[in-house]
Design a protein around this motif. Structure first.
Motif, PDB file in Angstrom:
ATOM      1  N   ILE A 187       0.757  -1.350  -0.102  1.00  0.00           N
ATOM      2  CA  ILE A 187      -0.181  -0.154   0.098  1.00  0.00           C
ATOM      3  C   ILE A 187       0.796   1.098   0.035  1.00  0.00           C
ATOM      4  CG2 ILE A 187      -2.233   1.165   1.016  1.00  0.00           C
ATOM      5  CD1 ILE A 187      -2.510  -1.812   0.860  1.00  0.00           C
ATOM      6  N   SER A 188       0.944   1.920  -1.219  1.00  0.00           N
ATOM      7  CA  SER A 188       1.788   3.084  -1.290  1.00  0.00           C
ATOM      8  C   SER A 188       0.991   4.367  -1.006  1.00  0.00           C
ATOM      9  CB  SER A 188       2.568   3.157  -2.441  1.00  0.00           C
ATOM     10  OG  SER A 188       2.869   1.886  -2.973  1.00  0.00           O
ATOM     11  N   THR A 189       1.471   5.332  -0.554  1.00  0.00           N
ATOM     12  CA  THR A 189       0.634   6.647  -0.070  1.00  0.00           C
ATOM     13  C   THR A 189       1.644   7.689  -0.714  1.00  0.00           C
ATOM     14  OG1 THR A 189      -0.296   5.596   1.625  1.00  0.00           O
ATOM     15  CG2 THR A 189      -0.674   7.836   1.371  1.00  0.00           C
ATOM     16  N   ARG A 190       0.930   8.525  -1.369  1.00  0.00           N
ATOM     17  CA  ARG A 190       1.660   9.819  -1.506  1.00  0.00           C
ATOM     18  C   ARG A 190       0.598  10.983  -1.048  1.00  0.00           C
ATOM     19  NH1 ARG A 190       2.912   9.927  -7.513  1.00  0.00           N
ATOM     20  NH2 ARG A 190       2.157  11.789  -7.305  1.00  0.00           N
ATOM     21  N   THR A 191       1.400  11.900  -0.250  1.00  0.00           N
ATOM     22  CA  THR A 191       0.374  12.996   0.247  1.00  0.00           C
ATOM     23  C   THR A 191       1.208  14.280   0.703  1.00  0.00           C
ATOM     24  OG1 THR A 191      -1.294  13.439   1.905  1.00  0.00           O
ATOM     25  CG2 THR A 191       0.638  11.996   2.425  1.00  0.00           C
ATOM     26  N   ASN A 192       0.333  15.260   0.701  1.00  0.00           N
ATOM     27  CA  ASN A 192       0.838  16.417   1.028  1.00  0.00           C
ATOM     28  C   ASN A 192       0.270  17.071   2.440  1.00  0.00           C
ATOM     29  OD1 ASN A 192      -1.495  17.463   0.416  1.00  0.00           O
ATOM     30  ND2 ASN A 192      -0.524  19.125  -0.778  1.00  0.00           N
ATOM     31  N   ILE A 193      -0.383  15.984   3.039  1.00  0.00           N
ATOM     32  CA  ILE A 193      -1.403  16.583   3.968  1.00  0.00           C
ATOM     33  C   ILE A 193      -0.224  16.519   5.450  1.00  0.00           C
ATOM     34  CG2 ILE A 193      -3.084  15.910   5.901  1.00  0.00           C
ATOM     35  CD1 ILE A 193      -4.621  14.844   3.564  1.00  0.00           C
ATOM     36  N   PRO A 194      -0.127  17.406   6.099  1.00  0.00           N
ATOM     37  CA  PRO A 194       1.010  17.532   6.946  1.00  0.00           C
ATOM     38  C   PRO A 194       0.715  16.606   8.161  1.00  0.00           C
ATOM     39  CG  PRO A 194      -0.302  19.283   7.232  1.00  0.00           C
ATOM     40  CD  PRO A 194      -0.844  18.638   5.950  1.00  0.00           C
ATOM     41  N   ASP A 195      -0.656  16.254   8.468  1.00  0.00           N
ATOM     42  CA  ASP A 195      -0.811  15.428   9.687  1.00  0.00           C
ATOM     43  C   ASP A 195      -0.170  13.963   9.739  1.00  0.00           C
ATOM     44  OD1 ASP A 195      -4.441  16.041  10.042  1.00  0.00           O
ATOM     45  OD2 ASP A 195      -2.363  17.286  10.016  1.00  0.00           O
ATOM     46  N   PHE A 196       0.147  13.703   8.268  1.00  0.00           N
ATOM     47  CA  PHE A 196       0.977  12.411   8.056  1.00  0.00           C
ATOM     48  C   PHE A 196       2.219  12.318   8.301  1.00  0.00           C
ATOM     49  CE2 PHE A 196      -2.338   9.098   6.327  1.00  0.00           C
ATOM     50  CZ  PHE A 196      -3.107   9.994   5.855  1.00  0.00           C
ATOM     51  N   GLY A 197       2.698  13.419   8.406  1.00  0.00           N
ATOM     52  CA  GLY A 197       4.195  13.623   8.618  1.00  0.00           C
ATOM     53  C   GLY A 197       5.192  12.741   8.003  1.00  0.00           C
ATOM     54  N   GLY A 198       5.146  13.136   6.477  1.00  0.00           N
ATOM     55  CA  GLY A 198       5.636  12.593   5.629  1.00  0.00           C
ATOM     56  C   GLY A 198       5.119  12.585   4.273  1.00  0.00           C
ATOM     57  N   SER A 199       5.815  12.367   3.117  1.00  0.00           N
ATOM     58  CA  SER A 199       5.100  12.676   1.912  1.00  0.00           C
ATOM     59  C   SER A 199       4.943  11.360   1.079  1.00  0.00           C
ATOM     60  CB  SER A 199       5.692  13.838   1.038  1.00  0.00           C
ATOM     61  OG  SER A 199       7.022  13.262   0.881  1.00  0.00           O
ATOM     62  N   GLU A 200       5.895  10.317   1.236  1.00  0.00           N
ATOM     63  CA  GLU A 200       5.702   9.156   0.608  1.00  0.00           C
ATOM     64  C   GLU A 200       6.068   7.826   1.618  1.00  0.00           C
ATOM     65  OE1 GLU A 200       7.305  10.601  -3.725  1.00  0.00           O
ATOM     66  OE2 GLU A 200       7.245   8.742  -3.445  1.00  0.00           O
ATOM     67  N   PHE A 201       5.280   7.046   1.519  1.00  0.00           N
ATOM     68  CA  PHE A 201       5.479   5.824   2.398  1.00  0.00           C
ATOM     69  C   PHE A 201       4.809   4.639   2.101  1.00  0.00           C
ATOM     70  CE2 PHE A 201       1.444   7.067   4.456  1.00  0.00           C
ATOM     71  CZ  PHE A 201       1.564   8.318   4.646  1.00  0.00           C
ATOM     72  N   GLY A 202       5.135   3.540   2.496  1.00  0.00           N
ATOM     73  CA  GLY A 202       4.391   2.451   1.874  1.00  0.00           C
ATOM     74  C   GLY A 202       4.411   1.413   3.113  1.00  0.00           C
ATOM     75  N   VAL A 203       3.422   0.470   3.253  1.00  0.00           N
ATOM     76  CA  VAL A 203       3.318  -0.432   4.053  1.00  0.00           C
ATOM     77  C   VAL A 203       2.793  -1.946   3.355  1.00  0.00           C
ATOM     78  CG1 VAL A 203       2.891   0.837   6.245  1.00  0.00           C
ATOM     79  CG2 VAL A 203       0.876  -0.155   4.864  1.00  0.00           C
ATOM     80  N   LEU A 272      -7.152   5.251   9.745  1.00  0.00           N
ATOM     81  CA  LEU A 272      -6.818   5.388   8.339  1.00  0.00           C
ATOM     82  C   LEU A 272      -5.304   5.829   8.198  1.00  0.00           C
ATOM     83  CD1 LEU A 272      -7.410   4.886   5.223  1.00  0.00           C
ATOM     84  CD2 LEU A 272      -7.961   7.285   4.994  1.00  0.00           C
ATOM     85  N   LYS A 273      -4.988   6.730   9.074  1.00  0.00           N
ATOM     86  CA  LYS A 273      -3.589   7.137   9.125  1.00  0.00           C
ATOM     87  C   LYS A 273      -2.584   5.666   9.524  1.00  0.00           C
ATOM     88  CE  LYS A 273      -3.897  11.676  10.360  1.00  0.00           C
ATOM     89  NZ  LYS A 273      -4.768  12.352  11.345  1.00  0.00           N
ATOM     90  N   VAL A 274      -3.165   5.162  10.653  1.00  0.00           N
ATOM     91  CA  VAL A 274      -2.359   4.144  11.242  1.00  0.00           C
ATOM     92  C   VAL A 274      -2.370   3.156  10.102  1.00  0.00           C
ATOM     93  CG1 VAL A 274      -2.781   2.158  12.700  1.00  0.00           C
ATOM     94  CG2 VAL A 274      -2.783   4.371  13.466  1.00  0.00           C
ATOM     95  N   PHE A 275      -3.388   2.807   9.349  1.00  0.00           N
ATOM     96  CA  PHE A 275      -3.207   1.620   8.368  1.00  0.00           C
ATOM     97  C   PHE A 275      -2.407   1.822   7.266  1.00  0.00           C
ATOM     98  CE2 PHE A 275      -5.371  -1.773   6.086  1.00  0.00           C
ATOM     99  CZ  PHE A 275      -5.138  -1.402   5.005  1.00  0.00           C
ATOM    100  N   LEU A 276      -2.356   3.332   6.986  1.00  0.00           N
ATOM    101  CA  LEU A 276      -1.371   3.702   5.860  1.00  0.00           C
ATOM    102  C   LEU A 276       0.040   3.660   6.209  1.00  0.00           C
ATOM    103  CD1 LEU A 276      -3.474   6.226   4.184  1.00  0.00           C
ATOM    104  CD2 LEU A 276      -3.209   4.026   3.253  1.00  0.00           C
ATOM    105  N   GLN A 277       0.155   3.804   7.476  1.00  0.00           N
ATOM    106  CA  GLN A 277       1.778   4.335   8.070  1.00  0.00           C
ATOM    107  C   GLN A 277       2.492   3.206   8.542  1.00  0.00           C
ATOM    108  OE1 GLN A 277       1.382   8.568   9.338  1.00  0.00           O
ATOM    109  NE2 GLN A 277       2.982   8.812   7.947  1.00  0.00           N
ATOM    110  N   VAL A 278       1.697   2.716   9.721  1.00  0.00           N
ATOM    111  CA  VAL A 278       2.433   2.229  10.549  1.00  0.00           C
ATOM    112  C   VAL A 278       3.246   0.757  10.007  1.00  0.00           C
ATOM    113  CG1 VAL A 278       2.175   0.936  12.853  1.00  0.00           C
ATOM    114  CG2 VAL A 278       1.194   3.016  12.340  1.00  0.00           C
TER     115      VAL A 278
END
Lengths: 580, 366
Positions: A187-203, A272-278
């Protein structure tokens, strides 16, 4: 491959394959308009669409997705490998500069303009018709409309991609050698939303994690229109080929996550955040954890039936009564709802529900009809076959010609056949576009389920309130009776007094629970309302976009097809019947 | 009942066919009417020169007579007898058959040789009781004649047989295309209704747009049905006619083979008779006279057979030229009709959808 077939028409094999035939015809130098790509094997998968039902739609969608890697740029790519069935021709080159006939200026025709509103950068204005709002980040599939992302703050984006399925081993202490295997997806995410604390990540996540996410979201966001998750489809996983199944699931997961990301509230959710990032194990309570409370419930029930600790703690009130956990509560609420029915007091929520259900019916029907109307697929196919039959005839007559009249006829046939094959391609392209429109309708239908669930949240919350209310009133009348009875005894009744005190405690707690329940109900109601508003707004925009796209497509392709035949009519005008 | 009336005088021949005399007959076939009951029901047609009434089997009779009398000439084909009862009386089928019969009679009337036929005159003028209505189907031999060794003729035979296959396939797809038009028309009609319903429960400008969309769809559905009919009459039917014409040529090929075989057989027999005659005259048998008579009879027959064969060959060659020219013309017309119909349809579609756009615009701005 295109150029190599550009030999003389007459020289090719009598029994060339269908694709070769089509290429031969279209390499007519006077009619070369950029879209003479080889009709690849997707020809066949599209012809499997019988245009009748959701399954047909689905197979169309899966065939479209087969050729499109999700991480690549928008479907309408310009490379020569692209499937011409998915990409409309490059219209900018449409009017052939070499054609000697175009000596007059035609008014701008729709056929000269790109008319696929799904495409990011190619939409342009047509005679003042405004193009639908563009989202330059909008990639690949047309999931939730562009307008929905532009309705929220347009500088934010949250783009999710699902890819790279891999088999993994469950490293449990199972006795079975080889253990339990399952599939994980990247699951790869690209975002510019600051809450995520990162712009590209995958789990990496497995399907079970998605189920967990979905369950937790339903609990936390009661009343919202939460997009429904993909089915578990246990049967299908056995029946289908593993690869096909995994691919189908990947597509479904991506769609689901993107819909979540498109929801203005849910995209911000912790779940959702946790799902996408952790990384690693998903830190959300799984449904099994929750279900283990079922045991607690089973233990509780006898106590409850005996009249002990019947109290409904306020924090429990926030969730609907679920089987296993709160058996007693379940029974009570069931009793209450029956009482409601008996009295005939239906909550207002039911009416709204019915209206939505009706609309859902209509949209369902519309989708079916739209997919029927996209039978232009069949039209295209038959027309293509007719053209091919005449191509064969042309070659035959040319080869066997003894009289000049035969050669003349062969030339006429060739013109006709070429036109038929061209028109057939146009029909099929049109159909591919229409299938995308169907996709949009289908999104809408999927949403109906979410709406239904949201309304169910509301009615079950209401039921909880009503049950508590009637609990309260029966407790209070019990207390009254006890007090009345004990006041008759001089000096008081020690045991009765104690009972009254206990009862008063219970009443207080229940009162608290009731208040919490009411607040919860109101909250859910408010969620329903705001969501309805949002839906109304977005749906109208979506529908309009879809309609416009559909209509523009029809117009554009009709014009192209008309041009093709006008040419043939012109060429054969010498034969025109005197009496018509 | 359909009462279209098409009159084709022979002068509609193209300038390409050189050797046609100005015809003295002008014929029309019209007014199909169902007569009789049950099993004995049939359709009658008005054949107007003088007005007579004929049924389908009468046309067959005429064709059979001509086929027997005019070997070597490609007798114009008849539309098929349909095996399916129900279909026999459907309006469309009747109209298609009427048209084909009209063409049939007029082709005969404008053919320089056939128009002289007694049988044609009988057909056109005799009162009903006099016309023999024998229903006899000509069996079209499919066996390829083997004996002639003319390479050009072989090529022709091969051409004719192959041509039939190609044409049959083209006709098959043409028929399917007609069906597609009908199906699409039906879908659009259903679609229109569904969209209208949706529009009814939307309300406001979006609802109006939906209703418009629905109305347009229904209009287009009608156009599609019309075009389907046009395609059937002006494209698929000519293709079928072409196929039948080729089959008629095949029948002539069979006739030619029969004539050739007869000629060869007779030649063989004569040789034997000649040998026998010589033998007899050598031994001065009293059977010589008889044998000589037989021999002369056979000789006459053989010459007759040769003449017949040669005339078939000659006629076939002439007919072929006309056939090819005629077919180029017919196909040219068919293509033209097809193209015009399709262009007309596509334009109608474009117009209908285009008119919807401003209304959709109005929705989004409101």
């Amino acid at each position: 491959m295109m150029g190599s077939e550009n030999e003389g028409f007459e020289e090719a094999h009598l029994y060339a394959s269908r694709e070769e035939m089509e290429n031969l015809v279209l390499d007519d130098p006077l009619n070369n308009n950029g879209n003479d790509n080889n009709n690849n094997s997707n020809n066949n998968s599209n012809s499997s669409i019988n245009g009748k039902s959701y399954s047909a739609y689905r197979s169309a969608m899966s065939s479209l997705s087969d050729t499109h890697h999700p991480l690549s740029s928008p479907i309408l790519v310009t490379s020569a490998e692209s499937d011409p069935l998915l990409s409309p021709p490059r219209f900018r080159d449409l009017r052939n500069p070499n054609a000697p006939e175009s000596s007059y200026i035609e008014p701008p025709a729709y056929s000269d303009v790109i008319f696929c509103p799904f495409e990011g950068d190619n939409v342009s204005d047509v005679n003042g018709v405004e193009s639908p709002s563009r989202n330059s980040d909008f990639s690949g599939r047309y999931s939730r409309s562009p307008s929905s992302s532009s309705s929220s703050s347009s500088s934010e984006y949250l783009k999710i991609t699902v890819s790279n399925p891999q088999k993994e081993q469950e490293n449990s202490n199972s006795i079975v050698p080889g253990g339990n295997t399952y599939v994980t997806y990247l699951i790869s995410t690209r975002t510019n939303i600051p809450d995520f604390g990162g712009s590209e990540f995958g789990v990496r996540r497995r399907f079970r994690d998605v189920v967990t996410l979905s369950d937790r979201l339903s609990e936390s966001y009661r009343g919202l229109f939460i997009p429904p998750r993909p089915d578990k489809s246990v049967v299908e996983s056995q029946v289908m080929q593993k690869q096909e199944f995994v691919e189908q699931r990947r597509v479904a997961l991506e769609k689901y996550l993107r819909r979540l990301a498109a929801h203005p509230v849910i995209r911000r959710s912790d779940e959702l955040k946790v799902f996408l990032q952790v990384q690693g194990k998903l830190p959300l309570p799984t449904t099994t954890d929750v279900a283990s409370r079922m045991l607690d419930g089973a233990v509780k029930l006898p106590k409850q039936l005996m009249g002990e600790s019947t109290v409904l703690a306020p924090h429990e009130v926030v969730q609907p009564a679920k089987g296993g956990r709160d058996l007693l509560r379940l029974f009570k609420e069931l009793k209450q709802s029956m009482a409601n029915d008996w009295i005939g007091s239906k909550p207002a929520v039911v009416e709204e529900d019915k209206e939505f259900l009706e609309k859902k019916e209509r949209v369902n029907d519309l989708e079916l009809q739209l997919s029927n109307a996209s039978q232009q697929q069949d039209m295209g196919e038959t027309l293509g076959e007719l053209g091919l039959a005449f191509i064969k005839l042309t070659k035959f007559e040319n080869e066997e010609a003894v009289f000049n009249s035969q050669r003349v006829r062969a030339a006429d046939m060739k013109g006709f056949a070429t036109a038929a094959v061209k028109a057939s391609r146009f029909y099929r392209e049109l159909n591919a576009q229409t299938v995308k429109h169907l996709d949009m309708l289908h999104e809408y239908l999927g949403l109906m389920l979410a709406v239904h669930n949201a309304f169910t949240d509301r009615s079950s919350a209401l039921l909880t309130v009503q049950t508590l209310l009637s609990d309260l009133s029966s407790l209070e009348s019990k207390a009254e009776k006890l007090e009345a009875a004990s006041s008759k005894i001089f000096g008081g009744d020690k045991s009765r007094v104690r009972k009254i005190d206990e009862l008063k405690d219970t009443i207080r707690v229940t009162e608290d629970a009731k208040n919490v329940a009411i607040r919860e109900y109101e909250r859910i109601k408010e969620n329903n309302r705001t969501e309805l508003e949002r839906l109304d707004r977005e749906r109208k925009a979506d529908f309009l976009t879809m309609l416009k796209g559909f209509v523009l497509n029809q117009v554009g392709y009709a014009e192209k097809i008309s041009n093709v035949w006008a040419k043939v009519a012109e060429e054969t005008s010498g034969y025109e019947k005197e009496s018509s | 009942m359909i009462s279209t009336n098409r009159t084709l005088s022979g002068s509609s021949q193209s300038p390409r066919s050189p050797s046609s005399q100005p015809p003295y007959l002008s014929v029309s076939v019209s007014d199909p009417v169902k007569l009789g009951n049950g099993v004995q029901a049939y359709i009658s047609y008005r054949v107007i020169t003088k007005i007579v009434i004929r049924r389908y089997s009468d046309f067959i009779w005429l064709r059979d007579r001509l086929f027997e009398k005019y070997k070597g000439i490609f007798i114009p084909p008849l539309p098929e007898k349909s095996a399916v009862e129900k279909f026999r009386f459907s309006a469309e089928f009747i109209e298609m058959r009427r048209q084909a019969l009209d063409i049939f009679v007029n082709r005969i009337a404008s053919h320089h040789a056939l128009q002289q036929s007694e049988d044609l005159r009988t057909f056109l003028q005799a009162d009903e009781e006099d016309v023999q209505s024998k229903v006899s189907d000509v069996v079209l031999g499919k066996e390829k004649p083997v004996e002639e060794s003319d390479p050009e003729y072989e090529k022709l035979k091969h051409y004719i047989f192959e041509l039939e296959n190609h044409l049959a396939e083209a006709q098959k797809h043409a028929y399917r295309l007609v069906k597609r038009h009908r199906e699409l028309g039906q879908s659009l009609s259903d679609f229109g209704k569904a969209v209208k319903l949706l529009g009814a429960c939307e309300g406001n400008s979006l609802g109006k747009a939906f209703s418009e969309l629905g109305a347009k769809s229904e209009i287009l559905s009608i156009k599609l049905q019309k075009e389907a009919h046009q395609l059937l009459m002006n494209f698929e039917e000519p293709l079928k006619d072409y196929v039948r014409a080729v089959q008629s040529i095949k029948a002539t090929i069979t006739e030619r083979a029969n004539a050739f075989r007869r000629q060869c057989e007779l030649a063989e027999t004569i040789k034997l008779k000649e040998i026998n005659l010589n033998k007899l005259s050598l031994i001065r048998s009293d059977k010589v006279g008889e044998a000589e008579m037989e021999y002369n009879e056979l000789k006459a027959e053989s010459e007759e057979a040769t003449r017949l064969f040669e005339s078939i060959v000659r006629l076939m060659n002439e007919e072929l030229v006309h056939f090819q020219e005629r077919k180029t013309l017919d196909m040219g017309i068919a293509f033209n009709e097809f193209a015009r119909g399709q262009a007309r349809l596509a334009n109608g579609i474009a117009d209908a959808w285009r008119s919807l756009l401003p209304k959709l615009e109005a929705c989004s701005s409101s």
